[in-house]
Write an enzyme that holds these catalytic residues in place. Structure first.
Site, PDB file in Angstrom:
ATOM      1  N   SER A 252      14.659 -23.264  32.433  1.00 20.30           N
ATOM      2  CA  SER A 252      13.796 -22.203  32.743  1.00 20.30           C
ATOM      3  C   SER A 252      12.613 -22.785  33.624  1.00 20.30           C
ATOM      4  O   SER A 252      12.135 -23.634  33.412  1.00 20.30           O
ATOM      5  CB  SER A 252      13.384 -21.703  31.139  1.00 20.30           C
ATOM      6  N   LYS A 253      12.185 -21.665  34.326  1.00 22.37           N
ATOM      7  CA  LYS A 253      11.049 -21.914  35.204  1.00 22.37           C
ATOM      8  C   LYS A 253       9.758 -22.199  34.377  1.00 22.37           C
ATOM      9  O   LYS A 253       9.041 -22.788  35.040  1.00 22.37           O
ATOM     10  CB  LYS A 253      11.108 -20.712  36.180  1.00 22.37           C
ATOM     11  N   ARG A 254       9.655 -21.361  33.331  1.00 24.25           N
ATOM     12  CA  ARG A 254       8.605 -21.582  32.431  1.00 24.25           C
ATOM     13  C   ARG A 254       8.480 -22.814  32.132  1.00 24.25           C
ATOM     14  O   ARG A 254       7.147 -23.436  31.925  1.00 24.25           O
ATOM     15  CB  ARG A 254       8.948 -20.541  31.160  1.00 24.25           C
TER      16      ARG A 254
END
Ligand code: GLU
Length: 488
Positions: A252-254
């Protein structure tokens, strides 16, 4: 039937690797079947849109070699391919559903919804929209809509029965209707939600195969109800398992997991990334391909088959990617290596006029990833601090005294070389060893230590001396002698 597939990212940031893999499989499936691959930008959730993300998607797709036949920046018969540019497309279909009873306008305010949600939670119930506005007589609802009162349009999911669909990977998937929420189809701002736009656009764009992540498995029964209500034939659904960072979370980019762009800028090779990503959750037919691991894009197209898609989540293994990268780099022709390595060489050697072809020969098979190159060759730019203990080497039969002698012999001999080529340096040093009844290593080891400051280097004494050039080689040898003398 001509296959038409689409990759439909939302422009919420960079192209993450799960997205890249979805795009790749969708592309491979279209190409394998002589079909059309489409890029559609799903930007109806304007609050989540990140400026510049759309351009980044175009760029990443091209860099990845995933050329789409239709899309916002290439055109096509079914455009526009950006959902906000189709904003007037959706409401008439929603109104058709309102007309037939498959949808209804809802005027509940945020506050009202929140209050009823809190009450449901307090009763220990899971909240889903309570069909409050379904009870408003149609005439009155239409009048309120026309009067400018804010409204959304919701799907009217039946309260009994089951909704289902067939998935090419997961088989029959169904959900009891009473567990399904009356999703918003058209928001207050007039734009459709993903839940509505994907159905309308997939139909209008003639998409035959919808390939997307398994996070949409649970909503797809509801989408099928919409297809039914509109009298349309649903596409073939192919849901793809996620790419995981580890057993518990998705990439995930998060969490700062790298994007495709990041990997490229870290010095991973495009074809290695694509090859690696292709095998994350898909495997080619063993009978035909055996243990084959290396695939060009054309070979992937040839080999791609839905039967090879796994239902299990795939784990992103950086070690394996690194291994692929090293293999790809080692297999590329030297001139291609040099072209790719040059900006990395320049990071530490710009202006030093070094022979990059020779340096490429030394670094080629040693490069796992280009971002490590500057560190590996930094000793050429500047002699690192080193401990004189490294002059002592059992196998080379060297110690501090022998090393000092070797450097004392090497200095004038190297100084006398006019044409400071690698061959000449080698001939001179070998000759020194022979004449002084020393082993080659007893000359080569100390010289290499003195001119590199390292016990392990790409290339040996002669190549490094040639790369450094005569003046710098001599300067470093003198420094080595000083070090050894002051110690003795
Ligand atoms: N816009 C959706 C996303 O980015 C795509 C889902 C789909 O392919 O239908 O997750």
């Amino acid at each position: 039937m001509t296959v038409r597939t689409r990759f439909a990212p939302s422009p919420t940031g960079y192209l993450h690797l799960g997205g890249l893999r979805s795009a790749l499989y969708t592309y491979l499936f279209a190409k394998k079947n002589g079909g059309t691959f489409i890029l559609r930008i799903e930007d109806t959730d304007q609050e989540r849109e990140v400026p510049g993300a759309v351009e980044l998607i175009y760029k990443s797709m091209r860099q990845a070699g995933l050329f789409y036949d239709e899309g916002p920046d290439v055109g096509g018969e079914y455009g526009p391919y950006i959902q906000t540019q189709r904003r007037d497309t959706y409401l008439p279909y929603a109104m058709q559903l309102v007309e037939s009873g498959a949808a209804y306008p809802c005027f509940c305010t945020k506050e009202e919804l929140q209050q009823r949600r809190d009450e449901a939670t307090a009763r220990g119930e899971q909240w889903k929209y309570d069909k409050h506005c379904l009870n408003i007589p149609k005439e009155e609802a239409l009048r309120r809509m026309q009067s400018g009162e804010p409204f959304v349009i919701r799907q009217n999911v039946p309260t009994t029965g089951v909704a289902s669909f067939e998935d090419a990977i997961y088989g029959h998937v169904e959900a009891p209707c009473d567990t399904l929420d009356d999703n918003v189809l058209i928001k207050q701002d007039g734009l459709p939600t993903y839940n509505f736009a994907n159905v309308i656009d997939d139909h209008l764009m003639g998409i035959t195969h919808v390939m997307r992540g398994t996070e949409y498995l649970s909503s797809t029964p509801k989408y099928n109800l919409l297809y039914e209500a509109l009298g349309w034939t649903p596409p073939v659904y192919i849901h793809m398992s996620p790419v995981m960072k580890d057993s518990s979370r998705k990439l995930s980019k998060r969490y700062g997991d790298p994007s495709f762009e990041d990997l490229l800028s870290q010095g991973y090779v495009r074809d290695a990334i694509i090859n690696f990503i292709a095998l994350l959750g898909w495997c080619p037919d063993v009978k035909k391909y055996g243990e084959k691991e290396f695939f060009t894009m054309d070979e992937l197209i040839e080999a791609f088959d839905l039967s090879g898609l796994s239902k299990c989540p795939a784990i992103f293994n950086t070690e394996k990617l690194l291994w692929f990268n090293h293999e790809y780099i080692s297999r590329m022709p030297l001139d291609e290596y040099q072209k790719m390595a040059t900006p990395w060489f320049d990071k530490v050697l710009a202006g030093k006029n070094m022979d990059y072809t020779m340096l490429s020969t030394l670094m080629h098979t040693r490069t796992e990833i280009f971002s490590k190159v500057p560190e590996m060759i930094a000793f050429l730019a500047e002699l690192p601090e080193y401990d004189i203990d490294i002059y002592t080497h059992k196998k080379m039969k060297t110690d501090a005294a022998i090393s000092l002698k070797a450097l004392e012999l090497a200095l004038p001999a190297l100084e006398a070389i006019e044409d400071f080529t690698e061959e000449n340096v080698k001939a001179v040093l070998m000759d020194l060893a022979a004449k002084n009844e020393m082993k080659n290593g007893q000359i080569m080891w100390p010289v290499r230590i003195a001119i590199s400051g390292l016990a392990s280097t790409p290339g040996g004494a002669t190549e490094i001396a040639y790369l450094l050039g005569k003046d710098e080689t001599l300067r470093r040898i003198r420094l080595g002698m000083d070090k050894l003398q002051s110690n003795g």
